[in-house]
Motif scaffolding. Sequence first.
Motif, PDB file in Angstrom:
ATOM      1  N   SER A  69       0.818  -1.211   0.000  1.00 14.74           N
ATOM      2  CA  SER A  69       0.000   0.000   0.000  1.00 14.74           C
ATOM      3  C   SER A  69       0.853   1.263   0.000  1.00 14.74           C
ATOM      4  O   SER A  69       0.317   2.365  -0.026  1.00 14.74           O
ATOM      5  CB  SER A  69      -0.925  -0.006   1.221  1.00 14.74           C
ATOM      6  N   PRO A  71       3.105   4.116  -1.615  1.00 16.05           N
ATOM      7  CA  PRO A  71       3.336   4.661  -2.959  1.00 16.05           C
ATOM      8  C   PRO A  71       4.798   4.467  -3.381  1.00 16.05           C
ATOM      9  O   PRO A  71       5.692   4.364  -2.553  1.00 16.05           O
ATOM     10  CB  PRO A  71       3.019   6.147  -2.815  1.00 16.05           C
ATOM     11  N   HIS A  73       6.925   6.501  -4.680  1.00 17.15           N
ATOM     12  CA  HIS A  73       7.856   7.560  -4.310  1.00 17.15           C
ATOM     13  C   HIS A  73       8.218   7.533  -2.832  1.00 17.15           C
ATOM     14  O   HIS A  73       9.046   8.327  -2.399  1.00 17.15           O
ATOM     15  CB  HIS A  73       7.293   8.929  -4.710  1.00 17.15           C
ATOM     16  N   LYS A  75       8.818   4.290  -1.258  1.00 24.72           N
ATOM     17  CA  LYS A  75       9.366   2.963  -0.983  1.00 24.72           C
ATOM     18  C   LYS A  75      10.848   2.981  -0.650  1.00 24.72           C
ATOM     19  O   LYS A  75      11.388   1.969  -0.237  1.00 24.72           O
ATOM     20  CB  LYS A  75       9.114   2.029  -2.167  1.00 24.72           C
TER      21      LYS A  75
END
Length: 113
Positions: A69, A71, A73, A75
């Motif tokens: 879950s 996003p 950008h 991680k």
Amino acid sequence: MNYQKDSVTGRLAPTTVQTPNTIGGTAEAPSITYGPGYSFAKEQTGRGFYGLVPEGLLSKMKSFQQPSSIPVHMKGGPVDKALFASTLVLCGVGLAGCFKFFYDMSFPKKAEE
């Protein structure tokens, strides 16, 4: 629809175009002709044209492709969170500067005589 000039009236009149199917024949497939001395490229073997992928990069790619879950950008961990927060702060400062500029231009200071 195609048109052709009528020789009697001098006006444009619709015409029928004969294609190979209406004539009764079949259309020929185009042929490719290669010049003398032409050679085809050899197929690449192994892991593609660029060579082997380093193990560190391969593990990073796998971590980004795992379903979660989070996003993309975000991680990258705490560094990505810090970069995202600093981007938001800079955007806020720039937006505030824009509003200050609009306010200053709307209500100019009176010139002292």
